[in-house]
Design a protein around this motif. Sequence first.
Motif: not given
Length: 339
Positions: A170-174, A179-180, A231-234, A93-95
């Motif tokens: 960054v699209v991997l975090f969709n 992620l490691s 980790t994405v910084n929410t 997936p990719s946004d």
Amino acid sequence: KQWYQRRVAITAGIETEELAINGLKDRCGYEYTSPLQRMIIDMKVSEDLTREFEETVRESGTKLNVSFSVNVLQSGAWPYATSPELSNTAPRPSDVSGEGGSGSSGGSTPEFTIPADLCVCVKLFTDFYGKKHTGRRLKFAFNLSHGTVTMNFTSRPYHVVMSAYQVAIVVLFNTSPTLSYTAIARDVGLDKSELDKTLATLVGSKILLVSSASEPATDMEEGANETDTYTVNTAYVNKKSKFKLPVTTHRGDNEVKEVESTHHSVDEDRQLYIQAVIVRSMKSRGVLQHNELISSVISQSKERFTPNIAMIKKCIEVLIDKQYIERDRQRKDNYIYLA
């Protein structure tokens, strides 16, 4: 000229650059500016190609998940290397809303696994271009490509311009907020050096947070640890809703040598120009006092560059050695032109 080639490569104002190149052509001649004009032509042709590609995709009924454009460049006119291979993995997936890279041919850059949505665009454009120009081969320079990513995991959306390598990460975090390092390395396909530098820019920009079981690296040159997790910084906050991430570039030995060589070449050209100005001034006046000669050289050269006094003195000594001029034996601060 090489510096200006790089400037044209990243500029958005083609019309402004055309005016500058026309000025260079008037002063330096057609041969000097020919590669620069080819670059401008490439940019204009690429705009037409992109519009034609979009129309072809629209007519075929194919739906692309990203906005995609390509600059097709002639390798001989552009000062950049390209990716050696297209390396694709299974779809994911990719946004990302991306702008494609430059199609060209050249040297080697890091291997790169293209995100799935971008991979579809690359294959479609490659087929489109192959049918339009039989016999030509495209190589995509992903190391020079960029895309605009919309971050929706924060309190408000941000539109961020990133390099293709940053986008791929960054699209991997969709699929997962954490992620490691090994998972990212496996899916992106970059070598460790390039991956570590790209991750460092994302962590430094605080878009990603890193945690490590071991002591974290204090310097980017040390590289990331394979035990790190990202980790994405929410809680990410930025005053601007649209901005561009910095891209860390490391000057290799070849690039440093190229810069030194360019500076040396410019100095040599300027010295030859100054020598010609000195000879011209001395021939017209016959005898000139030292300060008058210095002022004359600066006055005649200021439209091209401002010569420093040390360089002018050096050129005077060279012309004395070549017996174009000599010092007046009666007045040492005077120079005499030798016919």
